[in-house]
Design a protein around this motif. Structure first.
Motif, PDB file in Angstrom:
ATOM      1  N   UNK A 249       0.822  -1.221   0.000  1.00 48.48           N
ATOM      2  CA  UNK A 249       0.000   0.000   0.000  1.00 48.48           C
ATOM      3  C   UNK A 249       0.849   1.261   0.000  1.00 48.48           C
ATOM      4  N   UNK A 250       2.189   1.105   0.108  1.00 52.72           N
ATOM      5  CA  UNK A 250       3.086   2.257   0.019  1.00 52.72           C
ATOM      6  C   UNK A 250       3.524   2.399  -1.431  1.00 52.72           C
ATOM      7  N   UNK A 251       3.021   3.427  -2.155  1.00 50.61           N
ATOM      8  CA  UNK A 251       3.322   3.525  -3.588  1.00 50.61           C
ATOM      9  C   UNK A 251       4.822   3.594  -3.888  1.00 50.61           C
ATOM     10  N   UNK A 252       5.601   4.264  -3.017  1.00 50.79           N
ATOM     11  CA  UNK A 252       7.038   4.393  -3.275  1.00 50.79           C
ATOM     12  C   UNK A 252       7.748   3.037  -3.222  1.00 50.79           C
ATOM     13  N   UNK A 253       7.328   2.223  -2.267  1.00 50.48           N
ATOM     14  CA  UNK A 253       7.967   0.903  -2.133  1.00 50.48           C
ATOM     15  C   UNK A 253       7.511  -0.008  -3.277  1.00 50.48           C
ATOM     16  N   UNK A 254       6.227   0.105  -3.622  1.00 49.18           N
ATOM     17  CA  UNK A 254       5.679  -0.681  -4.733  1.00 49.18           C
ATOM     18  C   UNK A 254       6.472  -0.401  -6.013  1.00 49.18           C
ATOM     19  N   UNK A 255       6.712   0.886  -6.255  1.00 48.73           N
ATOM     20  CA  UNK A 255       7.429   1.297  -7.472  1.00 48.73           C
ATOM     21  C   UNK A 255       8.881   0.804  -7.428  1.00 48.73           C
ATOM     22  N   UNK A 256       9.509   0.941  -6.269  1.00 48.47           N
ATOM     23  CA  UNK A 256      10.896   0.490  -6.090  1.00 48.47           C
ATOM     24  C   UNK A 256      11.051  -0.986  -6.461  1.00 48.47           C
ATOM     25  N   UNK A 257      10.171  -1.806  -5.905  1.00 47.50           N
ATOM     26  CA  UNK A 257      10.254  -3.253  -6.153  1.00 47.50           C
ATOM     27  C   UNK A 257       9.949  -3.548  -7.619  1.00 47.50           C
ATOM     28  N   UNK A 258       8.939  -2.837  -8.164  1.00 49.12           N
ATOM     29  CA  UNK A 258       8.566  -3.063  -9.568  1.00 49.12           C
ATOM     30  C   UNK A 258       9.716  -2.693 -10.509  1.00 49.12           C
ATOM     31  N   UNK A 259      10.403  -1.588 -10.216  1.00 49.03           N
ATOM     32  CA  UNK A 259      11.529  -1.157 -11.069  1.00 49.03           C
ATOM     33  C   UNK A 259      12.625  -2.221 -11.053  1.00 49.03           C
ATOM     34  N   UNK A 260      13.000  -2.663  -9.837  1.00 52.04           N
ATOM     35  CA  UNK A 260      14.105  -3.617  -9.730  1.00 52.04           C
ATOM     36  C   UNK A 260      13.775  -4.944 -10.429  1.00 52.04           C
ATOM     37  N   UNK A 261      12.561  -5.442 -10.204  1.00 54.22           N
ATOM     38  CA  UNK A 261      12.209  -6.729 -10.809  1.00 54.22           C
ATOM     39  C   UNK A 261      12.042  -6.587 -12.325  1.00 54.22           C
ATOM     40  N   UNK A 262      11.537  -5.429 -12.755  1.00 53.41           N
ATOM     41  CA  UNK A 262      11.392  -5.156 -14.188  1.00 53.41           C
ATOM     42  C   UNK A 262      12.763  -5.116 -14.865  1.00 53.41           C
ATOM     43  N   UNK A 263      13.712  -4.446 -14.223  1.00 55.19           N
ATOM     44  CA  UNK A 263      15.075  -4.357 -14.777  1.00 55.19           C
ATOM     45  C   UNK A 263      15.734  -5.732 -14.846  1.00 55.19           C
ATOM     46  N   UNK A 264      15.336  -6.599 -13.896  1.00 59.64           N
ATOM     47  CA  UNK A 264      15.922  -7.947 -13.892  1.00 59.64           C
ATOM     48  C   UNK A 264      15.272  -8.801 -14.981  1.00 59.64           C
ATOM     49  N   UNK A 265      14.332  -8.199 -15.736  1.00 61.67           N
ATOM     50  CA  UNK A 265      13.754  -8.887 -16.891  1.00 61.67           C
ATOM     51  C   UNK A 265      12.433  -9.591 -16.627  1.00 61.67           C
ATOM     52  N   UNK A 266      11.826  -9.335 -15.470  1.00 64.57           N
ATOM     53  CA  UNK A 266      10.568 -10.017 -15.166  1.00 64.57           C
ATOM     54  C   UNK A 266       9.364  -9.181 -15.579  1.00 64.57           C
ATOM     55  N   UNK A 267       8.228  -9.885 -15.782  1.00 65.98           N
ATOM     56  CA  UNK A 267       6.986  -9.188 -16.059  1.00 65.98           C
ATOM     57  C   UNK A 267       6.356  -8.896 -14.696  1.00 65.98           C
ATOM     58  N   UNK A 268       6.124  -7.617 -14.392  1.00 72.11           N
ATOM     59  CA  UNK A 268       5.675  -7.255 -13.040  1.00 72.11           C
ATOM     60  C   UNK A 268       4.251  -6.709 -13.040  1.00 72.11           C
ATOM     61  N   UNK A 269       3.414  -7.271 -12.176  1.00 72.61           N
ATOM     62  CA  UNK A 269       2.062  -6.748 -11.948  1.00 72.61           C
ATOM     63  C   UNK A 269       2.060  -6.113 -10.564  1.00 72.61           C
ATOM     64  N   UNK A 270       1.294  -5.027 -10.385  1.00 76.76           N
ATOM     65  CA  UNK A 270       1.273  -4.403  -9.064  1.00 76.76           C
ATOM     66  C   UNK A 270      -0.146  -4.244  -8.535  1.00 76.76           C
ATOM     67  N   UNK A 271      -0.250  -4.282  -7.198  1.00 75.42           N
ATOM     68  CA  UNK A 271      -1.535  -4.075  -6.532  1.00 75.42           C
ATOM     69  C   UNK A 271      -1.301  -3.234  -5.294  1.00 75.42           C
ATOM     70  N   UNK A 272      -2.288  -2.372  -4.968  1.00 72.43           N
ATOM     71  CA  UNK A 272      -2.122  -1.473  -3.813  1.00 72.43           C
ATOM     72  C   UNK A 272      -2.901  -1.938  -2.597  1.00 72.43           C
ATOM     73  N   UNK A 273      -3.651  -3.023  -2.745  1.00 69.91           N
ATOM     74  CA  UNK A 273      -4.443  -3.524  -1.621  1.00 69.91           C
ATOM     75  C   UNK A 273      -4.557  -5.041  -1.704  1.00 69.91           C
ATOM     76  N   UNK A 274      -4.931  -5.644  -0.580  1.00 68.03           N
ATOM     77  CA  UNK A 274      -4.972  -7.095  -0.487  1.00 68.03           C
ATOM     78  C   UNK A 274      -5.971  -7.749  -1.426  1.00 68.03           C
ATOM     79  N   UNK A 275      -7.222  -7.218  -1.469  1.00 68.76           N
ATOM     80  CA  UNK A 275      -8.240  -7.856  -2.314  1.00 68.76           C
ATOM     81  C   UNK A 275      -7.871  -7.736  -3.791  1.00 68.76           C
ATOM     82  N   UNK A 276      -7.281  -6.582  -4.140  1.00 65.30           N
ATOM     83  CA  UNK A 276      -6.832  -6.372  -5.522  1.00 65.30           C
ATOM     84  C   UNK A 276      -5.734  -7.393  -5.875  1.00 65.30           C
TER      85      UNK A 276
END
Lengths: 287, 120
Positions: free
Chosen positions: B9-36
């Motif tokens: 739910x922390x957008x900055x941390x979500x983006x950080x993790x998404x950037x790193x995993x994306x750069x490592x070549x993975x397809x990244x999906x993100x969600x800001x809440x548990x049900x999502x």
């Protein structure tokens, strides 16, 4: 107390009951405040870690060159920012540990632990720093030492603290020695250095929280002043003792004594272990 | 390349993790809440899910339990990502069926390494 008998006795019993009541209320109030203090530190620690995650993460990405190539000067400044971020993380962790210790909610995850695992775990963290500072490192662990009933992660924390102090308070070119042996029914883990040493008047306060040694040689050393207080608590929760011997200008020797796990206790410990989730041994990745 | 779902739910941390995993070549999906996160995981079937524990509504433990129960052997690997690192927190994560527990703050490269260790 029943309030009956002569008027005087009734008054006395009444006063007694009132006093007891107010003491119970005061005790409940004290416990409530203690709980609030613990909850406060726990909440604050969590709230501090969340922004620290972003600060550390984004700074590290830039430092790693993820956002483009860096000049030597830029890399150097970012390294300063990162090392201070880590200092802040350490402080938050230490405060949380301390609050758990003080409220009696510090939990040990015990299993039979070999002291060599503890030494290896700590050296993994400290060896690069010791080598980088040009300090000699000697490791002497006796073979086939008996195990202790301990929390590996917490015992490594103690050994890291002692080694890190030895590293920080010893000049470049000095020597740090780690040894593990068995004496009677105790495992003796000793960390010795050829550092600046500790004055006798400081030695008696060394394990108090927030106590920092002042004076020449200690000026540039960073730390929270909580490490040794936490180390002592961890050792004592294991039924052990931690002591120091030191001479100014010669060096220091910290010694941790932990009771050896006897075979009866070992059986209980093993049974307990079998019931536990095997992933719980090292589930947590501290990155 | 693996499909990875990250929920925080922390957008900055979500983006950080998404950037790193994306750069490592993975397809990244993100969600800001548990049900999502649960809905995305069920519809897109990622190989691994990184879940923050403290999220509004459904927390990370609940999402993990639901995923493991509904998908059984087909369930993705789940790593918890949390600012709470005490023994009882970690135990709570493992009881919900998580495969690992990463404590914040983390070094970004070490997080990627840990994710890839679980994908291997």
């Amino acid at each position: 107390v029943p309030e009956r008998g002569s008027q005087e006795l009734r008054a006395l019993a009444g006063a007694f009951n009132e006093m007891t009541g107010s003491m119970e209320a005061a005790e409940a109030e004290r416990a409530r405040l203690e709980q609030m203090k613990t909850d406060f530190i726990s909440v604050v620690s969590h709230e501090l870690r969340t922004p620290l995650t972003s600060i550390k993460g984004y700074t590290q990405m830039v430092a790693d060159g993820d956002a483009g190539e860096l000049s030597e000067e830029q890399a150097e400044y970012l390294a300063v920012a990162l090392s201070n971020t880590d200092r802040l993380v350490d402080l938050v962790n230490d405060l949380l540990d301390l609050s758990r210790i003080e409220s009696g909610r510090f939990e040990l995850e015990r299993r039979p632990v070999r002291i060599t695992e503890v030494v290896d775990g700590a050296l993994q963290v400290l060896r690069p720093l010791v080598t980088a500072k040009g300090q000699a490192l000697a490791v002497d662990t006796a073979p086939d030492l008996p195990v202790v009933d301990g929390d590996l992660k917490r015992l490594v924390q103690v050994a890291v603290n002692l080694l890190s102090n030895a590293h920080k308070y010893t000049e470049a070119g000095g020597k740090i020695s780690v040894s593990a042996s068995v004496e009677q029914s105790e495992i003796v883990l000793a960390v010795r250095d050829t550092g600046i040493g500790i004055r006798p008047e400081d030695q008696s306060h060394l394990f108090e929280r927030f106590y920092r040694v002042r004076g020449a040689g200690a000026r540039d050393v960073t730390g929270t002043g909580l490490g040794l207080a936490i180390a002592r608590s961890i050792v004592e929760l294991h039924g052990g003792r931690i002591t120091v011997q030191s001479a100014l200008g010669v060096g220091s020797r910290f010694e941790v004594r932990l009771p050896v796990l006897t075979s009866d206790a070992a059986n209980t410990a093993t049974e307990r272990q079998h019931g536990a989730d095997p992933r719980a041994l090292s589930p947590e990745v501290s990155l | 390349v693996s499909r990875i779902l990250v929920a925080d739910d922390e957008p900055d941390i979500l983006r950080l993790v998404a950037i790193k995993l994306g750069r490592a070549g993975h397809e990244v999906l993100t969600a800001k809440a548990g049900d999502e996160a649960l809905n995305l995981a069920l519809s897109h079937r990622p190989a691994l899910v990184l879940l923050d524990v403290t999220m509004p509504g459904m927390d990370g433990f609940a999402v993990c339990r639901a995923l493991k129960q509904q998908l059984g052997a087909q369930a993705p690997r789940v790593l918890m990502l949390s600012a709470r690192g005490q023994a009882n927190d970690v135990q709570g994560g493992l009881e919900s069926g998580a495969d690992g527990y990463i404590v914040k703050p983390f070094a970004p490269n070490a997080l990627v390494a840990e994710v890839e260790r679980h994908l291997a």
